[in-house]
Design an enzyme around this catalytic site. Structure first.
Site, PDB file in Angstrom:
ATOM      1  N   GLU A 217      -4.728   2.777   6.737  1.00 61.28           N
ATOM      2  CA  GLU A 217      -4.528   2.495   5.312  1.00 61.28           C
ATOM      3  C   GLU A 217      -5.100   3.653   4.492  1.00 61.28           C
ATOM      4  O   GLU A 217      -4.571   4.008   3.448  1.00 61.28           O
ATOM      5  CB  GLU A 217      -5.220   1.171   4.950  1.00 61.28           C
TER       6      GLU A 217
ATOM      7  N   CYS B 132     -11.058  -0.604   3.362  1.00 59.70           N
ATOM      8  CA  CYS B 132     -10.354  -0.962   4.594  1.00 59.70           C
ATOM      9  C   CYS B 132      -9.717   0.266   5.230  1.00 59.70           C
ATOM     10  O   CYS B 132      -9.003   1.018   4.574  1.00 59.70           O
ATOM     11  CB  CYS B 132      -9.291  -2.018   4.296  1.00 59.70           C
TER      12      CYS B 132
ATOM     13  N   ARG C 201       0.815  -1.232   0.000  1.00 61.67           N
ATOM     14  CA  ARG C 201       0.000   0.000   0.000  1.00 61.67           C
ATOM     15  C   ARG C 201       0.843   1.274   0.000  1.00 61.67           C
ATOM     16  O   ARG C 201       0.494   2.273   0.629  1.00 61.67           O
ATOM     17  CB  ARG C 201      -0.958   0.028   1.203  1.00 61.67           C
TER      18      ARG C 201
HETATM   19  N1  EPU Z   1     -12.132 -11.736   8.761  1.00 60.83           N
HETATM   20  C1  EPU Z   1     -12.849 -11.935   9.924  1.00 60.83           C
HETATM   21  N2  EPU Z   1     -13.689 -10.948  10.335  1.00 60.83           N
HETATM   22  C2  EPU Z   1     -13.841  -9.801   9.647  1.00 60.83           C
HETATM   23  C3  EPU Z   1     -13.118  -9.592   8.458  1.00 60.83           C
HETATM   24  C4  EPU Z   1     -12.264 -10.603   8.029  1.00 60.83           C
HETATM   25  O1  EPU Z   1     -12.722 -12.965  10.596  1.00 60.83           O
HETATM   26  O2  EPU Z   1     -14.622  -8.948  10.084  1.00 60.83           O
HETATM   27  C5  EPU Z   1     -11.247 -12.820   8.313  1.00 60.83           C
HETATM   28  C6  EPU Z   1     -11.757 -13.490   7.042  1.00 60.83           C
HETATM   29  O3  EPU Z   1     -12.674 -14.498   7.320  1.00 60.83           O
HETATM   30  C7  EPU Z   1     -10.500 -13.986   6.402  1.00 60.83           C
HETATM   31  C8  EPU Z   1      -9.447 -12.956   6.826  1.00 60.83           C
HETATM   32  O4  EPU Z   1      -9.987 -12.261   7.932  1.00 60.83           O
HETATM   33  O5  EPU Z   1     -10.129 -15.222   6.947  1.00 60.83           O
HETATM   34  C9  EPU Z   1      -9.107 -11.983   5.692  1.00 60.83           C
HETATM   35  O6  EPU Z   1     -10.299 -11.311   5.252  1.00 60.83           O
HETATM   36  P1  EPU Z   1     -10.505 -10.794   3.741  1.00 60.83           P
HETATM   37  O7  EPU Z   1     -10.407 -11.925   2.781  1.00 60.83           O
HETATM   38  O8  EPU Z   1     -11.756  -9.987   3.746  1.00 60.83           O
HETATM   39  O9  EPU Z   1      -9.259  -9.924   3.447  1.00 60.83           O
HETATM   40  P2  EPU Z   1      -8.663  -8.669   4.234  1.00 60.83           P
HETATM   41  O10 EPU Z   1      -7.246  -8.984   4.517  1.00 60.83           O
HETATM   42  O11 EPU Z   1      -9.506  -8.246   5.362  1.00 60.83           O
HETATM   43  C10 EPU Z   1      -7.798  -7.522   2.041  1.00 60.83           C
HETATM   44  C11 EPU Z   1      -7.649  -6.090   1.642  1.00 60.83           C
HETATM   45  C12 EPU Z   1      -8.958  -5.601   1.035  1.00 60.83           C
HETATM   46  C13 EPU Z   1      -9.336  -6.465  -0.136  1.00 60.83           C
HETATM   47  C14 EPU Z   1      -9.456  -7.906   0.333  1.00 60.83           C
HETATM   48  C15 EPU Z   1      -9.761  -8.819  -0.829  1.00 60.83           C
HETATM   49  C16 EPU Z   1      -6.145  -4.839   3.134  1.00 60.83           C
HETATM   50  C17 EPU Z   1      -6.061  -3.948   4.320  1.00 60.83           C
HETATM   51  N3  EPU Z   1      -7.371  -5.270   2.812  1.00 60.83           N
HETATM   52  O12 EPU Z   1      -8.748  -7.550   3.096  1.00 60.83           O
HETATM   53  O13 EPU Z   1      -8.703  -4.286   0.561  1.00 60.83           O
HETATM   54  O14 EPU Z   1     -10.567  -6.049  -0.669  1.00 60.83           O
HETATM   55  O15 EPU Z   1      -8.217  -8.310   0.926  1.00 60.83           O
HETATM   56  O16 EPU Z   1      -9.855 -10.122  -0.433  1.00 60.83           O
HETATM   57  O17 EPU Z   1      -5.123  -5.141   2.525  1.00 60.83           O
HETATM   58  C18 EPU Z   1      -8.908  -1.933   0.815  1.00 60.83           C
HETATM   59  O18 EPU Z   1      -7.728  -1.883   0.478  1.00 60.83           O
HETATM   60  O19 EPU Z   1      -9.583  -0.910   1.053  1.00 60.83           O
HETATM   61  C19 EPU Z   1      -9.520  -3.244   0.971  1.00 60.83           C
HETATM   62  C20 EPU Z   1     -10.739  -3.396   1.437  1.00 60.83           C
END
Ligand code: EPU
Length: 351
Positions: free
Chosen positions: A297, A227, A178
């Site tokens: 972020e 995020c 990022r």
């Molecule tokens: N999870 C939870 N509870 C929650 C949210 C997530 O338990 O409330 C768990 C999920 O079940 C999963 C893990 O956390 O096992 C990761 O969740 P997710 O796949 O949603 O990915 P993330 O790491 O939370 C990242 C990016 C997102 C992007 C998604 C696509 C960052 C900070 N976030 O989210 O990017 O859309 O992957 O999969 O890198 C953004 O940059 O604004 C953004 C939303």
């Protein structure tokens, strides 16, 4: 100089530009928070943009470039400078069998659609990320296993320190999680050369569908800036916030999403103070519970030249020290005080 004359003088720098005065910033951020921008203008060509930036620099009017506004948070104090949107002239996408040349103002969705139509792979994994190419480059936007940098060959930008248009290859763009070199350099991203390669259209379309499905199932709709926090090393911020029992936590009109813990939703009438309060609550709770410091972020747009941190500990957009922009082996480019606080570091953040 009387304030009105100041804006007229700025307008006269580029033919046909009409600067709107005192516009609400709420419509320029998908979170819907913010005071007013003193000036707003949409610019359609590189010469007009260069002329405008040069005039603003001389007049010491701060400028901020806007993209999709899907990663920006404005304060209730607003912005005393000029908010610039890259218009139609910056949305061109030219595709051949080895890649694409695309303007910074092009929306990622348009880019992905055009690449798939041409049967080319390279940007389909960015499906579902809102905002413009310029913003995606600035922030190196991505999902977990893919980021914008992977598709970028080179970026062309207006270097506000050297006052000229330059192109740098990917190896010199400082891409990281990022982040990019544009977080430290007063510059405006203009266009990029992207590497693409032939692939079956069906496979590309299936990739897009799978990513969109994951988003629909795991991310909320509603007014948000995606995020809020970066994922800490080896963990998910959303997961930690969830495990800390913070889903549904409210500050004024802003609430931690019940669907994904790393999203704040503006349920209506949220103010910047609500954002600061919720950021502080979440950071403190997660720190106490897991010993993890969450880093913002999203980008908070503040007019400060000090690099100070706000009550929330939020990193702030700030005016650049021109000496920071000097590249290794090159002499400091300018001691021109006017550059400090003129073009906001982070100005390239169109996300
Ligand atoms: N999870 C939870 N509870 C929650 C949210 C997530 O338990 O409330 C768990 C999920 O079940 C999963 C893990 O956390 O096992 C990761 O969740 P997710 O796949 O949603 O990915 P993330 O790491 O939370 C990242 C990016 C997102 C992007 C998604 C696509 C960052 C900070 N976030 O989210 O990017 O859309 O992957 O999969 O890198 C953004 O940059 O604004 C953004 C939303």
């Amino acid at each position: 100089m009387p304030v009105e004359n100041r804006w007229d003088q700025l307008e006269s720098a580029a033919d046909g530009l009409a600067i709107s005065r005192d516009v609400s910033l709420r419509r320029f951020s998908s979170l819907g928070i913010g005071g007013q921008a003193a000036g707003f203008v949409s610019v359609d060509s590189e010469p007009a943009l260069s002329a405008l930036l040069e005039r603003a620099r001389k007049m010491e009017i701060p400028v901020k470039i806007l993209g999709g506004g899907t990663n920006l948070v404005f304060t209730d104090q607003g912005f005393s400078g000029l908010l610039i949107r890259l218009g139609e002239g910056f949305k061109k996408i030219e595709i051949d069998q080895t890649g694409a040349r695309a303007g910074a103002g092009a929306h990622l969705t348009a880019l992905i659609t055009r690449a798939i139509e041409a049967g080319l792979a390279g940007v389909e994994k960015l499906a579902g990320i809102p905002g413009t190419l310029g913003g995606a480059i600035y922030q190196n936007s991505g999902a977990r296993d893919y980021e914008t940098a992977q598709a970028v060959e080179s970026v062309t930008f207006y270097d506000a320190t050297r006052r000229r248009i330059r192109t740098l290859p990917k190896s010199e763009l400082g891409f990281g999680y990022r982040t990019s070199v544009f977080h430290k350099m007063p510059a405006v991203i203009l266009s990029a050369q992207l590497a693409l390669e032939p692939a079956p259209r069906e496979r590309l379309a299936a990739e897009v569908s799978a990513r969109m499905k994951h988003r629909t199932e795991t991310q909320p709709t509603g007014r948000s800036v995606g995020c809020i926090f970066k994922n800490p090393e080896g963990a998910s911020a959303g997961h930690l916030i969830d495990q800390a029992g913070l889903k549904g936590r409210r500050a004024g009109g802003l609430v931690v999403s019940d669907i994904h813990g790393n999203f704040f939703i503006n349920r209506g009438g949220a103010a910047f103070g609500d954002f600061e309060e919720l950021v502080a609550t979440v950071r403190e709770t997660v720190r106490n519970k897991f010993g993890v410091n969450l880093e913002l972020e999203v980008e908070v747009v503040r007019e400060k030249t000090t690099g100070a941190r706000g009550q929330s500990g939020a990193a702030e957009t700030r005016g650049c020290d021109p000496r920071e922009a000097a590249r290794p082996g090159e002499p400091p480019v300018s001691e021109d005080r006017a550059l400090c606080g003129w073009i906001l570091c982070g100005e390239g953040n169109f996300v």
